[in-house]
Design an enzyme around this catalytic site. Sequence first.
Site, short mmCIF file in Angstrom:
data_model
loop_
_atom_site.label_atom_id
_atom_site.label_comp_id
_atom_site.label_asym_id
_atom_site.label_seq_id
_atom_site.Cartn_x
_atom_site.Cartn_y
_atom_site.Cartn_z
CB SER A 143 -0.97 -0.04 1.18
OG SER A 143 -1.94 0.97 1.08
CG ASP A 301 -2.55 4.14 -1.64
OD1 ASP A 301 -3.32 3.94 -2.60
OD2 ASP A 301 -2.57 3.43 -0.61
CG ASP A 303 -2.60 -0.41 -2.64
OD1 ASP A 303 -2.47 0.75 -2.20
OD2 ASP A 303 -3.25 -1.29 -2.04
CG ASP A 305 -5.74 0.85 -0.88
OD1 ASP A 305 -4.90 1.79 -0.88
OD2 ASP A 305 -5.69 -0.10 -0.07
#
Length: 572
Positions: A143, A301, A303, A305
């Site tokens: 993340s 960010d 990834d 999400d």
Amino acid sequence: MMWQDNFREWQNDAELDETLKRELVSIKEPSELAERFGGYASFGTGGIRAKLGVGTSRLNFYTIARATSGLADYIQKNNEGELSIVIGYDTRHFSRDFAVLSANILAAHHIKVYLADHVIPTPELSFLVRHFQANNGIMITASHNPAIYNGYKVYDADGGQITLDMANAITAEIKQYDASLLSLPINYQQISDNSIISLNEDIEQLYLEQLQKVSRNKQMITQSGAELNIVYTPLHGTGERLVTLGLASLGFKNVHVVPEQAVKDPDFSTVHFPNPEFPEAFDLARKLGQEQNADILIATDPDADRLGVAIKNSEGHYDLLTGNQMGALMIDYLLRSLSPTERNQYDYQVVKTIVTSDLGANIARKNYCQIRETLTGFKFIGEQIEQIEEAHDQTRYLFGYEESYGYLIEPYVRDKDAIQAAILTAEMALDAKLNHKSLLQRLHELYEEYGYYSEKLLTKTFENSSEADQLELKIAALRQEPPKQIGNLKVKRMEDFENSQSTDAEGHVETIKLPKSNVIKMILDDDSWLAVRPSGTEPKIKVYLSAIGVNELSAEQTLKQLEDFATQQLLS
């Protein structure tokens, strides 16, 4: 087994991966060797997140093989018929290698694998698990963590992060491989099984078709979308393709991507932390925003999400909104977008976590919308969505969010989705602009109507186990003897989620009907509150503060009292 035994085993293994062998030779400090070989990175409801490198507590080819072998056994023991899994990965070091290694191990266990051949966002992985009706999903990502980290997130058949019970069952299978760790296959250089199905970028058209559902006013965007000037940064991650295609498909034609951060750089070389919660992550976006006279800046960010949003203020600078503020604005917009028929026909539900501001909840309640509160973590929001859909009545999901910049509008995904959030944010900003205001001005209108809210997150990272133990003692003392007053406000209720008890000032106890969690929340007379929670993925404690006032000054004064208490009683 002592850490010395683990270390010698790795040191004497002639077949050890060469990269890891070189790293192992370079480590001289016994304390570092003890940290690396003293145990395993824990597997929780978010899977594993750990630093990369040699050792049993780090993420490397052997510990990934261990986790995947255990997961494969779990899938085989708990499912019937054709078994399948979807695997995605982000832009981090070794993400593709870990994904291919996992795919090869799962295929060897006779599990069909759908493996992305390119980096994809986490919410797309969630969507693909549901689309292919797979048993599980794996996302290789850490993340928004720094570049030294990577992670291994596991998803259930509904596309949500696995529950605690499932995590415990998978962990039991994983531990069976501790003794044979270094003998596990680590083929990550090429796909070695024809039951591994490669997913190219064409698969994203399926997600983009669903993304159209997010828009509440397509006609407005078609007519005026070009009037909104947007700067977007993917922070070296996975979001660029779907965010830009999604915006363009609806009619937002004036989108400028920060070129330096469109590069898929695993070192995140232009930012210290690739986290849109931090103002510094917007430095290059602010510069481009000034050059392009942008109305809004958006960042996802690595990834994709989490979404961060900065809005141009009256002085021409960009103010970063908090996750609480964005969530409240989204609820307000979604509710205003409902038709009279929809309002009368359905019982709409908003899902939020216990450490998320009450502003959004109060907006929802005033508009006859129900609130569901969950523990921290989007997996719990996903569980609530599943319950809403399985009710088969007039109940409808409207929105789910948490203060840490995670939002979900349409539940074809079961995790937070920055791509959806970027689409809705652009639409909200356009709607405000066409009404001669900004989202900042709309937020202050909400404050005037519902009261001023001010929030802050305090964190303390443990440097060693002694610090962690001391803090646990302070939390235990807080449970045993909770304060009667914080600053000049009385504590009217204390919620202890570890013991499932809510106790008011008179000593009356009610049961909290949520899973147990090591969280304490103290609610004051004016409904301001303070919550204490050790992180589930990192060695740190988090203290959430939420203050309410009749104006901005009074909210800030209450926030200061909460912060002083937390600093003196917990973090000093």
